[in-house]
Design a protein around this motif. Structure first.
Motif, PDB file in Angstrom:
ATOM      1  N   UNK A 134      -0.174  -4.103   7.879  1.00 50.01           N
ATOM      2  CA  UNK A 134       0.104  -2.783   6.613  1.00 50.01           C
ATOM      3  C   UNK A 134       0.247  -1.582   7.536  1.00 50.01           C
ATOM      4  N   UNK A 135      -0.622  -1.162   8.316  1.00 49.06           N
ATOM      5  CA  UNK A 135      -0.924  -0.122   8.270  1.00 49.06           C
ATOM      6  C   UNK A 135       0.580   0.162   9.555  1.00 49.06           C
ATOM      7  N   UNK A 136       1.037  -0.369   9.989  1.00 47.06           N
ATOM      8  CA  UNK A 136       2.415  -0.509  11.138  1.00 47.06           C
ATOM      9  C   UNK A 136       3.609   0.024   9.622  1.00 47.06           C
ATOM     10  N   UNK A 137       3.383  -0.596   8.209  1.00 43.88           N
ATOM     11  CA  UNK A 137       4.687  -0.178   8.035  1.00 43.88           C
ATOM     12  C   UNK A 137       4.622   1.257   7.703  1.00 43.88           C
ATOM     13  N   UNK A 138       3.507   2.317   7.630  1.00 44.68           N
ATOM     14  CA  UNK A 138       3.948   3.119   7.080  1.00 44.68           C
ATOM     15  C   UNK A 138       4.481   3.249   5.592  1.00 44.68           C
ATOM     16  N   UNK A 139       3.578   2.842   4.688  1.00 43.84           N
ATOM     17  CA  UNK A 139       3.860   2.955   3.609  1.00 43.84           C
ATOM     18  C   UNK A 139       3.901   4.973   3.047  1.00 43.84           C
ATOM     19  N   UNK A 140       3.786   5.161   1.948  1.00 45.03           N
ATOM     20  CA  UNK A 140       2.866   6.082   1.588  1.00 45.03           C
ATOM     21  C   UNK A 140       1.997   5.679   0.634  1.00 45.03           C
ATOM     22  N   UNK A 141       1.151   7.036   0.942  1.00 42.04           N
ATOM     23  CA  UNK A 141      -0.141   6.607   1.278  1.00 42.04           C
ATOM     24  C   UNK A 141      -1.307   6.557   0.124  1.00 42.04           C
ATOM     25  N   UNK A 142      -0.375   6.301  -1.104  1.00 44.10           N
ATOM     26  CA  UNK A 142      -1.226   5.830  -2.074  1.00 44.10           C
ATOM     27  C   UNK A 142      -0.669   4.591  -2.661  1.00 44.10           C
ATOM     28  N   UNK A 143       0.283   3.892  -2.202  1.00 44.66           N
ATOM     29  CA  UNK A 143       0.405   2.718  -1.980  1.00 44.66           C
ATOM     30  C   UNK A 143       0.123   1.769  -0.931  1.00 44.66           C
ATOM     31  N   UNK A 144      -0.212   2.607   0.158  1.00 45.65           N
ATOM     32  CA  UNK A 144      -0.659   1.651   1.081  1.00 45.65           C
ATOM     33  C   UNK A 144      -2.660   1.818   0.465  1.00 45.65           C
ATOM     34  N   UNK A 145      -2.822   2.179  -0.090  1.00 40.99           N
ATOM     35  CA  UNK A 145      -4.569   2.491  -0.279  1.00 40.99           C
ATOM     36  C   UNK A 145      -4.385   0.765  -1.696  1.00 40.99           C
ATOM     37  N   UNK A 146      -3.564   1.405  -2.776  1.00 48.68           N
ATOM     38  CA  UNK A 146      -3.507   0.391  -3.460  1.00 48.68           C
ATOM     39  C   UNK A 146      -3.335  -1.267  -2.795  1.00 48.68           C
ATOM     40  N   UNK A 147      -3.062  -2.062  -1.648  1.00 48.18           N
ATOM     41  CA  UNK A 147      -2.120  -2.820  -1.230  1.00 48.18           C
ATOM     42  C   UNK A 147      -3.462  -3.258  -0.180  1.00 48.18           C
ATOM     43  N   UNK A 148      -4.222  -1.786   0.122  1.00 43.46           N
ATOM     44  CA  UNK A 148      -5.063  -2.339   1.068  1.00 43.46           C
ATOM     45  C   UNK A 148      -6.337  -3.100  -0.109  1.00 43.46           C
ATOM     46  N   UNK A 149      -6.696  -2.256  -0.905  1.00 45.47           N
ATOM     47  CA  UNK A 149      -7.662  -2.881  -1.738  1.00 45.47           C
ATOM     48  C   UNK A 149      -6.929  -4.263  -2.348  1.00 45.47           C
ATOM     49  N   UNK A 150      -5.745  -4.373  -2.137  1.00 47.78           N
ATOM     50  CA  UNK A 150      -5.812  -5.775  -2.857  1.00 47.78           C
ATOM     51  C   UNK A 150      -6.032  -7.200  -1.497  1.00 47.78           C
ATOM     52  N   UNK A 151      -6.277  -6.505  -0.776  1.00 48.60           N
ATOM     53  CA  UNK A 151      -5.885  -7.240   0.820  1.00 48.60           C
ATOM     54  C   UNK A 151      -7.680  -7.794   0.929  1.00 48.60           C
ATOM     55  N   UNK A 152      -8.463  -6.583   0.714  1.00 52.57           N
ATOM     56  CA  UNK A 152      -9.587  -7.051   1.114  1.00 52.57           C
ATOM     57  C   UNK A 152     -10.401  -6.933   0.032  1.00 52.57           C
TER      58      UNK A 152
END
Length: 270
Positions: A134-152
């Motif tokens: 996920x971190x390697x994908x360099x997503x928009x920070x807001x989208x990365x935060x949401x995806x991180x929440x789902x994964x964790x």
């Protein structure tokens, strides 16, 4: 602020989301509480312009709460929202009737170390690989935060879950700025010392399976809040309303305690 409103009768409850920077996921809690209360769920100020601060969030909340004078509302907050509820009540102790703290966040380095150690122990190799990808994908920070929440999410839950967590839009910059200022205030000794000014009754609800160490957080707050009541469920994580084992008791206990502190629901004009 955007403010979602639920219910047409009963005493007023202001429901504060966590994150910070993660509005909208408390809707199931708001809907359930609206059976007995008029619930307002403010979506805390997003990022933009000057950096966000705890003082700014408290000022925004005061504008909302002041609409209800002289009828003081209860504040019910989850995680960061519980921390914000305490900050507000310390600044305006005469404007709050009661505080319901759900899975409250940390106010000292030792509790935060315990939180991080628990999350580290619960993170398996498969999840580590997914987080790295996920971190390697360099997503928009807001989208990365949401995806991180789902994964964790599983790291924060006991399970099995009665429902999913509705993760909506996230604001990574709001999260970073608000949390940075909260840590600054703790480092400077403002919190939890300022909480000694709070006079309202307080109930803290926590799950034993929450990586946030509830008893450590309680013990850290207790010298400043002698009125603090604490209840902990064994089979429960960070989101009690999602946990199949305690969901019904969470709603019954929350509504019952708020009713005892605010009075019986009464018909009011919308």
């Amino acid at each position: 602020m955007k403010v979602a409103e639920y219910g047409r009768t009963g005493p007023r409850v202001v429901l504060l989301h966590g994150g910070p920077g993660a509005p909208g996921y408390l809707r199931p809690v708001a809907e359930q509480l609206s059976r007995d209360f008029r619930v307002l769920e403010p979506w805390q100020r997003p990022s933009g312009g000057e950096p966000l601060s705890v003082a700014r969030h408290v000022e925004d909340l005061d504008r909302l709460v002041s609409r209800f004078a002289p009828s003081r509302p209860a504040l019910a907050g989850h995680s960061w929202g519980a921390m914000l509820a305490l900050a507000y009540a310390a600044a305006h102790p005469d404007k709050v009737a009661a505080l319901l703290l759900i899975a409250c966040g940390t106010f000292d380095p030792a509790s935060r170390r315990r939180l991080q150690d628990t999350l580290e122990k619960r993170t398996g190799s498969r999840l580590r690989r997914r987080l790295s990808a996920l971190r390697a994908r360099s997503l928009d920070p807001d989208r990365e935060m949401a995806e991180m929440a789902r994964l964790t999410l599983p790291l924060y839950c006991h399970g099995p879950l009665a429902a999913d967590l509705p993760i909506g839009q996230c604001d990574a910059r709001a999260h970073r700025e608000s949390w940075r200022d909260m840590l600054r205030l703790q480092d400077e000794g403002v919190y939890p010392d300022a909480f000694a000014a709070i006079t309202a009754p307080i109930l803290m609800l926590h799950g034993a399976g929450d990586p946030h160490p509830g008893r450590m957080i309680r013990d850290n707050l207790a010298p400043y809040l002698p009125q603090l009541e604490y209840h902990e469920w064994d089979r429960c994580g960070h989101y009690p309303w999602l946990e199949a084992a305690v969901r019904d008791d969470f709603f019954a206990r929350s509504a019952g305690w708020l009713t005892r502190r605010l009075g019986r629901p009464e018909e009011e004009a919308s």
